[in-house]
Design a protein around this motif. Structure first.
Motif, PDB file in Angstrom:
ATOM      1  N   ARG A  54       0.822  -1.161   0.121  1.00 29.80           N
ATOM      2  CA  ARG A  54      -0.002   0.088   0.211  1.00 29.80           C
ATOM      3  C   ARG A  54       0.891   1.185  -0.117  1.00 29.80           C
ATOM      4  N   TRP A  55       0.298   2.467  -0.501  1.00 26.68           N
ATOM      5  CA  TRP A  55       0.856   3.707  -0.230  1.00 26.68           C
ATOM      6  C   TRP A  55       0.733   4.159   1.126  1.00 26.68           C
ATOM      7  N   HIS A  56       1.464   5.083   1.034  1.00 24.16           N
ATOM      8  CA  HIS A  56       1.875   5.756   2.624  1.00 24.16           C
ATOM      9  C   HIS A  56       0.289   6.393   3.345  1.00 24.16           C
ATOM     10  N   ASP A  57      -0.487   6.608   2.210  1.00 25.48           N
ATOM     11  CA  ASP A  57      -2.024   7.087   2.686  1.00 25.48           C
ATOM     12  C   ASP A  57      -2.897   5.909   2.906  1.00 25.48           C
ATOM     13  N   GLY A  58      -2.486   4.659   2.896  1.00 29.93           N
ATOM     14  CA  GLY A  58      -3.096   3.511   3.142  1.00 29.93           C
ATOM     15  C   GLY A  58      -3.957   2.913   1.717  1.00 29.93           C
ATOM     16  N   THR A  59      -3.656   3.558   0.749  1.00 25.05           N
ATOM     17  CA  THR A  59      -4.434   3.013  -0.806  1.00 25.05           C
ATOM     18  C   THR A  59      -3.666   1.739  -1.191  1.00 25.05           C
ATOM     19  N   PRO A  60      -4.174   0.846  -1.516  1.00 26.58           N
ATOM     20  CA  PRO A  60      -3.573  -0.451  -1.855  1.00 26.58           C
ATOM     21  C   PRO A  60      -2.917  -0.113  -3.297  1.00 26.58           C
ATOM     22  N   ILE A  61      -1.718  -0.448  -3.352  1.00 27.42           N
ATOM     23  CA  ILE A  61      -0.901  -0.617  -4.553  1.00 27.42           C
ATOM     24  C   ILE A  61      -1.821  -1.559  -5.589  1.00 27.42           C
ATOM     25  N   SER A  62      -1.861  -1.014  -6.707  1.00 26.55           N
ATOM     26  CA  SER A  62      -2.863  -1.721  -7.626  1.00 26.55           C
ATOM     27  C   SER A  62      -2.140  -1.994  -8.832  1.00 26.55           C
ATOM     28  N   ALA A  63      -2.560  -2.877  -9.677  1.00 28.48           N
ATOM     29  CA  ALA A  63      -2.030  -3.191 -11.192  1.00 28.48           C
ATOM     30  C   ALA A  63      -2.069  -1.800 -11.920  1.00 28.48           C
ATOM     31  N   ASP A  64      -3.288  -1.363 -11.774  1.00 24.16           N
ATOM     32  CA  ASP A  64      -3.451   0.012 -12.587  1.00 24.16           C
ATOM     33  C   ASP A  64      -2.250   1.013 -12.265  1.00 24.16           C
ATOM     34  N   ASP A  65      -1.775   1.037 -10.804  1.00 26.63           N
ATOM     35  CA  ASP A  65      -0.578   1.930 -10.585  1.00 26.63           C
ATOM     36  C   ASP A  65       0.560   1.591 -11.402  1.00 26.63           C
ATOM     37  N   VAL A  66       0.860   0.220 -11.552  1.00 30.64           N
ATOM     38  CA  VAL A  66       2.002  -0.248 -12.107  1.00 30.64           C
ATOM     39  C   VAL A  66       2.050   0.059 -13.610  1.00 30.64           C
ATOM     40  N   VAL A  67       0.777  -0.183 -14.085  1.00 34.69           N
ATOM     41  CA  VAL A  67       0.497  -0.072 -15.568  1.00 34.69           C
ATOM     42  C   VAL A  67       0.703   1.525 -15.846  1.00 34.69           C
ATOM     43  N   TRP A  68       0.235   2.363 -15.166  1.00 37.30           N
ATOM     44  CA  TRP A  68       0.247   3.986 -15.490  1.00 37.30           C
ATOM     45  C   TRP A  68       1.760   4.413 -15.147  1.00 37.30           C
ATOM     46  N   SER A  69       2.499   3.692 -14.059  1.00 36.04           N
ATOM     47  CA  SER A  69       3.679   4.472 -13.823  1.00 36.04           C
ATOM     48  C   SER A  69       4.578   3.786 -15.123  1.00 36.04           C
ATOM     49  N   PHE A  70       4.508   2.713 -15.557  1.00 39.14           N
ATOM     50  CA  PHE A  70       5.320   2.382 -16.736  1.00 39.14           C
ATOM     51  C   PHE A  70       5.121   3.507 -17.693  1.00 39.14           C
ATOM     52  N   GLU A  71       3.896   3.572 -18.194  1.00 41.25           N
ATOM     53  CA  GLU A  71       3.373   4.341 -19.270  1.00 41.25           C
ATOM     54  C   GLU A  71       3.934   5.770 -19.267  1.00 41.25           C
ATOM     55  N   VAL A  72       3.939   6.395 -18.279  1.00 40.06           N
ATOM     56  CA  VAL A  72       4.157   7.871 -17.979  1.00 40.06           C
ATOM     57  C   VAL A  72       5.741   7.833 -17.954  1.00 40.06           C
ATOM     58  N   LEU A  73       6.357   6.851 -17.578  1.00 41.24           N
ATOM     59  CA  LEU A  73       7.954   6.819 -17.407  1.00 41.24           C
ATOM     60  C   LEU A  73       8.299   6.761 -18.929  1.00 41.24           C
ATOM     61  N   VAL A  74       7.968   5.930 -19.817  1.00 42.01           N
ATOM     62  CA  VAL A  74       8.435   5.876 -21.089  1.00 42.01           C
ATOM     63  C   VAL A  74       7.904   6.877 -21.835  1.00 42.01           C
ATOM     64  N   ALA A  75       6.695   7.502 -21.882  1.00 42.18           N
ATOM     65  CA  ALA A  75       6.039   8.784 -22.450  1.00 42.18           C
ATOM     66  C   ALA A  75       6.844   9.998 -22.366  1.00 42.18           C
ATOM     67  N   ASN A  76       7.488  10.162 -21.087  1.00 39.02           N
ATOM     68  CA  ASN A  76       7.992  11.214 -20.573  1.00 39.02           C
ATOM     69  C   ASN A  76       9.630  11.578 -20.347  1.00 39.02           C
ATOM     70  N   ASN A  77      10.154  10.220 -20.590  1.00 40.52           N
ATOM     71  CA  ASN A  77      11.770  10.091 -20.344  1.00 40.52           C
ATOM     72  C   ASN A  77      12.432   9.611 -21.585  1.00 40.52           C
ATOM     73  N   PRO A  78      13.044  10.308 -22.377  1.00 39.42           N
ATOM     74  CA  PRO A  78      13.508   9.826 -23.612  1.00 39.42           C
ATOM     75  C   PRO A  78      14.563   8.314 -23.171  1.00 39.42           C
ATOM     76  N   ASN A  79      15.217   8.462 -22.114  1.00 44.52           N
ATOM     77  CA  ASN A  79      16.269   7.228 -21.669  1.00 44.52           C
ATOM     78  C   ASN A  79      15.266   6.061 -21.356  1.00 44.52           C
ATOM     79  N   GLN A  80      14.255   6.263 -20.727  1.00 42.43           N
ATOM     80  CA  GLN A  80      13.629   5.172 -20.364  1.00 42.43           C
ATOM     81  C   GLN A  80      12.690   4.629 -21.382  1.00 42.43           C
ATOM     82  N   LYS A  81      12.293   5.327 -22.315  1.00 40.08           N
ATOM     83  CA  LYS A  81      11.600   5.003 -23.680  1.00 40.08           C
ATOM     84  C   LYS A  81      12.466   4.035 -24.454  1.00 40.08           C
ATOM     85  N   PHE A  82      13.665   4.379 -24.602  1.00 37.90           N
ATOM     86  CA  PHE A  82      14.949   3.806 -25.315  1.00 37.90           C
ATOM     87  C   PHE A  82      15.083   2.549 -24.422  1.00 37.90           C
ATOM     88  N   TYR A  83      15.344   2.481 -23.237  1.00 38.56           N
ATOM     89  CA  TYR A  83      15.504   1.279 -22.555  1.00 38.56           C
ATOM     90  C   TYR A  83      14.645   0.258 -22.456  1.00 38.56           C
TER      91      TYR A  83
END
Length: 633
Positions: free
Chosen positions: A148-177
């Protein structure tokens, strides 16, 4: 390793790079004991495992109590003060813009976490299970119940997918990697599947478990003022995390402090037992390393890595060192190799001829520099994988020779006939001979001295600006400068602040920089970012020099798609040899130890892990020691 560039300059090379866990090839048993290959069951049902090893089976079985190298009874508490130079203006690690605050990894968890006593093994953190098919074409991670997150909200599969998508969309190094990840999708209530655009890339299932997962609900929400947050912009608002620490306080550009989360969801997990022992970890920022050193002596922070040979030899003769309150200790580097070098910008025409680059190597008088500046502490680097079994030596043989024969028409002939060596200058006669050879190479490349200036057929003067961000490295550049000037090169040394340096390197606005690449014991996909043609013109890549070479690209693929350890070693030797004989860099120097200084307030387990001294992860505040010398403030 004694990288002599500034922390900020080197941070550019490593910014947001996932931990390169490496590669491997052996079979791994399923968690439930069923017989399967490392890629998974032959049935349609996934066989989830507690960990992955790319060097054979994981050392630790399912349900292991803790890593062998930790102290499970380590006391919790105390303050650890660390230091950085420069400043920071952002707490958003996703975007490459701005100066990122140190320590943000403390507040975020990842799907998997590496073991420090294995070369390439990871065990579940946010994920409690991982599975992938026999052809390595995808991987599925199962989210742990209770994460869970520090506010008590469970870490979800949606969090993982969203994190990956924003990382590769906004960071050229990660998009390439992560360019071979075709899609990330929620594949079950607690499952995320990453589908790859290819099969057979054995490293991909593991490296997608290494990025820091972000809370989607927080980043897509609003701040205290009701303003929508924006993941594409820098921010100084302390972000919500899930890790063992949270941000306690921020003084922009000067200080950031993290406090241990008492109800951290993962504190009892086997991968976390004996870790995260400090009550508070604080980073103080100083103008430059000279000021930082004096601040350390004044007990304004607790621990430093000493990158200067001169400082190590001369700067610690002060009362606290003499009476034992400050401890100097060297830790052997066994987990990685390094290439630190002067890197010319091949995007500029004057550096495109390899004879010019080789001439610049002949002009570097390492032996005199080592004696005069470094107290004879260093050895010259002669491999992009220096200090490891992956470093090439002698002439190619066996499997390595077979690999190189496949690119023979594309590589320098010396690859097959001559063992690579840097020019040496043990005495004055050798120094003069090296400069004569440098002049000969420059003349062959179309450069000639006229009126004491090196010019080409167009009459253009050979100018060379060495861009640096560390005052400590200025004296090194100054030592190199006279030999270059004797060749007729017009040399300038440009010392800039860390922000300007980062921006100029990102924009490829330089003649020459000093930087480098750290290498894992199991290289893989990151080599494309280091040396691949596709990365040459991508802003923010770690292909600093702009290498574009089809032979290098082919050899990188040989490394990535190696089928066993022997094949990997042979392919890496071949890649190393071709990089060296193209003279893409002027190799610098290294020491196979990390030099550290610390105020004696801390303790660690008797036996540190094989591949890291693991500071501060498994160290702890020792109240008895601190009482003797006083607690830091």
């Amino acid at each position: 390793m004694p990288l002599l560039l500034s922390r900020r300059a080197f941070a550019l090379a490593a910014a947001l790079a996932p931990t390169l866990a490496g590669r491997g090839f052996a079979e791994t048993p399923a968690q439930d004991g069923a017989t399967t290959t490392a890629a998974g069951s032959a049935t349609s049902q996934p066989q989830f495992r507690h960990g992955l090893s790319l060097m054979g089976e994981p050392r630790y079985p399912a349900g292991f109590p803790h890593f062998d190298y930790v102290n499970p009874e380590a006391p919790k508490g105390g303050l650890l003060r660390l230091a950085e130079d420069g400043g920071f203006d952002s707490l958003n690690f996703v975007i490459p813009r701005g100066s990122l605050a140190s320590g943000l990894n403390l507040i975020y968890d990842t799907l998997m976490v590496a073991a420090s006593d294995e070369v390439a093994s990871e065990y579940g953190l946010i994920a409690d299970g991982v599975s992938y098919p026999a052809d390595f074409s995808s991987v599925t991670y199962r989210i742990r119940e209770g994460a869970r997150w520090h506010d008590g909200t469970p870490i979800s599969a949606d969090d993982v997918v969203w994190s990956f998508e924003v990382l590769v969309a906004n960071n050229p190094n990660q998009k390439f990697y992560y360019s071979h990840v075709a899609k990330a999708e929620k594949s079950g209530p607690r499952e995320v599947t990453f589908t790859f655009d290819q099969a057979g890339n054995r490293e991909l299932p593991q490296i997608v478990g290494q990025f820091m997962v972000l809370p989607k609900h927080w980043w897509t929400g609003t701040d205290a003022a009701g303003k929508p947050r924006d993941i594409t912009q820098g921010t100084l608002e302390p972000p919500l995390g899930s890790g063992a620490y949270r941000i306690k306080s921020v003084t922009p550009g000067r200080t950031i402090a993290y406090e241990r989360v008492p109800d951290y969801w993962g504190k009892a997990l086997n991968v976390n037992v004996g870790k995260d022992n400090f009550e508070e970890i604080r980073y103080e920022y100083f103008r430059d390393d000279t000021v930082m050193l004096e601040a350390f002596k004044a007990d304004q922070y607790d621990f430093r890595i000493e990158s200067s040979a001169k400082n190590w030899a001369t700067a610690y003769d002060f009362p606290a060192r003499k009476d034992g309150r400050v401890i100097l200790e060297m830790f052997e580097n066994r987990a990685s190799g390094v290439m630190q070098a002067f890197i010319p910008n091949l995007r500029r025409e004057k550096f495109q001829d390899p004879r010019v680059r080789r001439a610049l190597n002949y002009a570097l008088d390492f032996e005199a520099m080592n004696h005069a500046l470094f107290f004879d502490q260093y050895k010259r680097i002669s491999s992009f994988f220096s200090g490891t079994e992956l470093a090439s030596s002698g002439l190619p043989q066996g499997r390595e020779l077979d690999i190189l024969t496949g690119v023979k028409a594309l590589v320098p002939p010396q690859v097959f006939t001559t063992a690579y060596a840097n020019p040496a200058s043990p005495d004055e006669e050798a120094r003069r001979a090296n400069l004569r050879e440098a002049a000969r190479l420059l003349k062959e490349a179309g450069w000639e001295v006229k009126n004491r200036k090196l010019v080409n057929a167009k009459g253009e003067v050979f100018t060379l600006e060495i861009l640096i961000a560390s005052p400590a490295f200025e004296r090194v550049a100054v030592f190199y400068k006279p030999a270059l000037e004797r060749l007729g090169i017009a040399v300038t040394i440009r010392l800039v602040d860390s922000s300007q340096y980062i921006n100029r390197v990102r924009a490829r606005d330089f003649d020459m920089i000093v930087s480098g690449w750290g290498q894992s014991l199991s290289p893989g996909n990151e080599q494309r970012d280091f040396f691949g043609s596709e990365a040459a013109d991508r802003e923010g890549s770690r292909n600093f020099g702009g290498i574009r070479n089809p032979a290098v690209d082919q050899l990188i693929d040989k490394v990535i798609y190696a089928t066993d350890r022997a094949d990997l070693v042979a392919a890496t030797h071949a890649l190393d040899r071709v990089l060296l004989w193209n003279d893409y860099v002027i190799p610098a120097w290294t020491l196979n130890f990390t030099r550290t200084a610390r105020w004696d307030r801390f303790s660690h387990p008797p036996a540190l892990p094989a591949y890291s001294f693991a500071f501060p992860d498994i160290w702890w505040f020792d109240a008895q020691k601190a009482a003797r010398i006083g607690a830091g403030k």
